[in-house]
Motif scaffolding. Structure first.
Motif, mmCIF file in Angstrom:
data_model
loop_
_atom_site.group_PDB
_atom_site.id
_atom_site.type_symbol
_atom_site.label_atom_id
_atom_site.label_comp_id
_atom_site.label_asym_id
_atom_site.label_seq_id
_atom_site.Cartn_x
_atom_site.Cartn_y
_atom_site.Cartn_z
ATOM 1 N N ARG A 114 0.831 -1.200 0.000
ATOM 2 C CA ARG A 114 0.000 0.000 0.000
ATOM 3 C C ARG A 114 0.871 1.258 0.000
ATOM 4 O O ARG A 114 0.525 2.264 -0.610
ATOM 5 C CB ARG A 114 -0.862 -0.074 1.271
ATOM 6 N N ASN A 161 1.721 1.669 15.036
ATOM 7 C CA ASN A 161 0.824 0.659 14.445
ATOM 8 C C ASN A 161 0.926 0.579 12.919
ATOM 9 O O ASN A 161 0.612 -0.448 12.333
ATOM 10 C CB ASN A 161 -0.634 0.921 14.864
ATOM 11 N N TYR A 162 1.341 1.689 12.305
ATOM 12 C CA TYR A 162 1.642 1.704 10.868
ATOM 13 C C TYR A 162 2.984 2.407 10.720
ATOM 14 O O TYR A 162 3.050 3.516 10.185
ATOM 15 C CB TYR A 162 0.580 2.463 10.079
ATOM 16 N N GLU A 166 2.033 4.914 7.643
ATOM 17 C CA GLU A 166 1.531 6.220 8.076
ATOM 18 C C GLU A 166 2.643 7.255 8.140
ATOM 19 O O GLU A 166 2.399 8.430 7.910
ATOM 20 C CB GLU A 166 0.810 6.097 9.411
ATOM 21 N N ARG A 292 -5.797 0.423 15.793
ATOM 22 C CA ARG A 292 -5.896 1.328 14.638
ATOM 23 C C ARG A 292 -6.692 2.547 15.072
ATOM 24 O O ARG A 292 -7.701 2.387 15.766
ATOM 25 C CB ARG A 292 -6.629 0.646 13.482
ATOM 26 N N CYS A 293 -6.242 3.722 14.648
ATOM 27 C CA CYS A 293 -7.025 4.908 15.016
ATOM 28 C C CYS A 293 -8.396 4.829 14.355
ATOM 29 O O CYS A 293 -9.365 5.378 14.859
ATOM 30 C CB CYS A 293 -6.288 6.190 14.651
ATOM 31 N N THR A 294 -8.495 4.136 13.238
ATOM 32 C CA THR A 294 -9.767 4.022 12.522
ATOM 33 C C THR A 294 -10.646 2.864 13.026
ATOM 34 O O THR A 294 -11.734 2.653 12.503
ATOM 35 C CB THR A 294 -9.503 3.791 11.018
ATOM 36 N N GLN A 450 -12.542 2.771 8.108
ATOM 37 C CA GLN A 450 -11.176 2.533 7.629
ATOM 38 C C GLN A 450 -10.635 3.802 6.991
ATOM 39 O O GLN A 450 -11.376 4.742 6.729
ATOM 40 C CB GLN A 450 -11.151 1.389 6.622
ATOM 41 N N ARG A 451 -9.333 3.794 6.724
ATOM 42 C CA ARG A 451 -8.694 4.974 6.123
ATOM 43 C C ARG A 451 -8.772 4.919 4.595
ATOM 44 O O ARG A 451 -8.958 5.917 3.945
ATOM 45 C CB ARG A 451 -7.242 5.035 6.590
ATOM 46 N N GLY A 452 -8.568 3.740 4.041
ATOM 47 C CA GLY A 452 -8.439 3.629 2.594
ATOM 48 C C GLY A 452 -9.763 3.654 1.871
ATOM 49 O O GLY A 452 -10.818 3.676 2.510
ATOM 50 N N PHE A 458 -8.558 11.802 4.353
ATOM 51 C CA PHE A 458 -8.488 11.199 5.689
ATOM 52 C C PHE A 458 -8.244 12.319 6.683
ATOM 53 O O PHE A 458 -7.198 12.954 6.691
ATOM 54 C CB PHE A 458 -7.358 10.171 5.737
#
Ligand code: G3H
Length: 489
Positions: A114, A161-162, A166, A292-294, A450-452, A458
């Motif tokens: 990604r 976490n990413y 991120e 995940r923040c999301t 989700q982010r994507g 975002f």
């Protein structure tokens, strides 16, 4: 073992002979739990932080440096060179993602792929932005040549976490727009940057990317206090963001690009497709163990269906398999933060003392590096779990009778990132969407938060974000509109 002995400043990989920190994984290499030593990283001091800052300031050169003035095609060529070299490091980075933060194999691969796609998309979007900037306008006799230019020196800090994706969602657009950067990898997920140091060094002019290792307090504080940072780019928590902002002499006017906390709710209406809602709520709450923040962090379920929802949801949670990240089908994996199981247990105990029950059989079972996701019901405002962003495997279910209840809670919340809405009747959904979209920034219809895909904006309201990320919007967040005006003579 990976012993990282260099850091990148002013285009040079400098050897570090001072203190180092050991990096451990919570994944045990033996049957009896014992954290695994993965390697060491330099613990740079204030002098090295200043060296990195000076290098970024010099490379920016008040906007006159090689990088901020470079032609579009040349800057793109540097970015393309970087992404091509980065692609050759996939296996190493993916392996480190699994060991350092416990992300399972498919998700680690996805994080890497990604990120590559994100870089290519950014290059394409940058070409559009450039075309956009070449636009001429005329209004009331004034001709304008609108441009988009860099902001200056950017301090980039990403989350654990990413740690790849991120951080690069900040770093790449910041670079693409002509800014120069100082990047300090996250505390966990730090070794995985090592395989990429040379690609950065080979691809960008000196001083454009500076990579330092060590403690935030030792490195980021003097950098901020210098007043020479033009943009603070951080994905993490608001406590760190506030502290860093206040250290900057002009902190109240500092430009910031921030991705912070969220407590995204799901709202399950009486006519929802329950199987779909359960499936999406499992993914939403428990992908990467809820870190995940999301992630969905509270489930509001209408009282008329809550019993059936709980039965199906708790059953499905118990079916999830725990394993090491590389094991087939391991959905739940060891938690990289050693204190996380204890914190999750505190939230469970607090909710239980105040009347909630664990609905699933395995909920709360712990090992040294893991706690099995617990579904708690009924959760109410007096419980810590209702308000705190758990960022881990514990799921509060809140029953509601009137839709105004979750809406009022969202209005009162400090956060405003996303919501998931489950239901079928368009006449009910439609006005509700209009209300929700003014409380958060993304309403997910019959799907989890989700982010994507990353081309979509975002961001968040209130304490959840400052500025907007994603491919196109991030390029705008890391740049400023300028224009040349001339009059009809
Ligand atoms: O931690 C927050 C991340 O932005 C989550 O991203 O929704 O793609 O997993 P994701």
């Amino acid at each position: 073992l990976l012993h990282q002995t260099t850091y990148l400043v002013d285009g040079e990989l400098k050897q570090w002979k001072g203190d180092t920190a050991e990096i451990y994984s919570t994944i045990s290499s033996t049957e009896k739990y014992k954290p695994t030593l993965l390697g060491t990283i330099p613990q740079l001091g204030g002098d090295e932080a200043m060296e990195a800052l000076d290098s970024a300031v010099k490379a920016y050169g008040n906007g006159q440096g090689l990088w901020p003035t470079m032609k579009v095609e040349d800057r793109i060529a540097c970015m393309e060179k970087f992404v091509e070299q980065m692609k050759t490091k996939r296996d190493e980075v993916v392996k480190l993602l699994m060991w350092e933060i416990g992300k399972n194999l498919p998700d680690s691969q996805k994080e890497f792929d990604r990120t590559i796609e994100y870089i290519y998309d950014t290059i394409e979007a940058y070409k559009d932005i450039d075309r956009d900037s070449a636009r001429f306008q005329k209004h009331s006799g004034v001709h304008a040549h609108i441009r988009r230019g860099p902001l200056g020196v950017v301090l980039c800090l990403g989350p654990y976490n990413y740690p790849l994706n991120e951080t690069f969602c900040l770093l790449i657009p910041a670079l693409m727009m002509g800014n120069t950067t100082i990047f300090k990898p996250a505390k966990l997920g730090v070794l995985l940057i090592s395989p990429l140091l040379e690609a950065f060094q080979n691809s960008f002019p000196k001083g454009v990317v500076n990579i330092v290792y060590g403690r935030g307090r030792v490195l980021a504080t003097p950098i901020m206090e210098s007043g020479k940072v033009d943009v603070l780019a951080l994905i993490g928590n608001s406590k760190s963001a506030n502290a860093l902002q206040s250290q900057h002499p002009k902190g109240n006017r500092l430009r910031m690009v921030l991705g912070l906390e969220a407590k995204n709710p799901a709202i399950v209406l009486p006519d929802a497709d329950l199987d779909l809602a359960v499936e999406e709520c499992i993914t939403g709450t428990l992908s990467f163990n809820g870190q995940r923040c999301t992630a969905l962090k509270v489930l509001y379920v209408h009282e008329s269906i809550v019993e059936e929802f709980n039965r199906r949801f708790a059953y499905k949670v118990d079916q999830l398999t725990f394993g090491n990240p590389w094991e087939d089908g391991a959905k739940l994996t060891p938690l990289p933060e050693v204190d996380k199981p204890g914190y999750i247990q505190e939230l469970i105990d607090d909710a239980a003392e105040k009347g909630a029950k664990i609905l699933n059989t395995k909920g709360g079972q712990t090992t040294d590096n893991f706690i099995f996701p617990a579904v708690l019901f009924p959760v109410n405002k007096d419980m810590r779990l209702f308000k705190e962003e758990q960022f881990g495997p514990v799921i509060p279910v809140v029953p509601f009778s009137d839709i105004e209840e979750p809406i009022n809670d969202m209005a009162e919340s400090d956060y405003g990132q996303q919501v998931s809405l489950f239901g079928k009747n368009v006449n009910t959904l439609s006005p509700l969407i209009d209300t929700l979209v003014n409380l958060v920034c993304r309403v997910n219809l019959n799907s989890s938060c989700q982010r994507g895909p990353d081309v979509y904006p975002f961001t968040g309201r209130k304490d959840s974000a400052v500025a907007t990320l994603s491919v196109h919007d991030a390029l705008r967040s890391f740049s400023i509109r300028t224009f040349v005006a001339s009059k009809d003579n």
